[in-house]
Enzyme design. Structure first.
Site: not given
Ligand code: PGA
Length: 261
Positions: A67, A136, A138, A143
């Protein structure tokens, strides 16, 4: 899906890096799908250590990004292109030519999304896709309530994700881009092997919903249940809300060694 519970983030990094090394030994030009965020860093450190020690040759590996933020100036240090070059491509001794990712600064974002989806197919598809998980639920930047059939496209970040990611922008919420390009869930599901890593108690609810809840777009990571080869690696803290934790431990402890991840 297979759930592997490890003591801590370092052990998770080493386990997944070994799976990536095994893949590269089998297929030296494997297309490795990488994720950004804090969670995968121990994987990249462990894989780079294997390369430095001569345990695996990554010189032909190819790297695909999951992404990207929309609208950050080219070369911005928090763009995911710059992040992946810094955290993965350079430490593995690869050149920028080995890297592919969506163009978050394209004038025509929609065309850039379609071009990236096509480029992944033309590259032969992703062999192993690393995934983090948002608090959340995702994956990538899909999302909650993202279509489970979605392709690479533009998404708007939730307030929760903006708050979660503000730490990369000096804690300043206003600096976090509101829009992103993300591989869709349908795109992600086309990778041959999905490996999701979650560490820390903050991910425990999302992990439980992903693994033990129903497949539902409100928990995008639950789409992994539809994939024939999905591995979820969690540390003890992220596993703390799994009802079937003991079953997962038993299964993994008795897994034939030759099966790998
Ligand atoms: P993080 O992010 O590894 O910084 O917790 C994970 C994500 O948002 O997919």
């Amino acid at each position: 899906m297979e759930v592997v519970i490890v003591p801590d983030a370092k052990a998770a990094g080493e386990l997944i890096a070994e799976a990536m090394a095994q893949l590269l030994r089998r297929k030296p030009d494997a297309l490795l799908g990488v994720a950004t965020g804090s969670t995968p860093l121990p994987i990249y450190e462990a894989l780079a250590a294997q390369v430095d020690a001569g345990a695996v040759d990554a010189s032909k590996a190819r790297i695909a990004q999951l992404d990207e933020y929309v609208g950050l100036p080219t070369g911005h240090p928090e763009s995911y292109r710059a992040t992946v070059l810094r955290q993965v491509v350079d430490p593995l001794g690869l050149s920028e030519a080995a890297f592919m990712g969506p163009d978050g600064s394209a004038a025509d974002v929609q065309a850039a999304c379609e071009a990236y989806d096509s480029a992944l197919v033309e590259a032969g598809g992703v062999d192993l896709q690393l995934l983090g998980i948002g608090t959340d639920g995702h994956i990538g930047f899909n999302e909650p309530c993202s279509s489970l059939a979605s392709r690479t496209r533009i998404k708007t970040l939730t307030e929760q994700t903006i708050a979660d990611n503000a730490r990369f922008f000096d804690g300043d919420l206003s600096q976090v881009p509101r829009h992103v390009i993300t591989q869709g869930i349908g795109t992600i599901l086309e990778a041959r092997h999905l490996v999701l890593l979650a560490t820390g108690e903050g991910k425990a609810d999302a992990v439980a919903a992903t693994v033990e809840g129903p497949v539902a777009s409100v928990v995008p990571a639950s789409a992994l249940q539809l994939h024939p080869h999905a591995t979820v690696v969690v540390d003890e803290a992220a596993a703390s809300k799994l009802k079937l934790a003991d079953y997962f431990r038993h299964t993994y402890a008795n897994k034939p060694e030759w099966q790998g991840l």
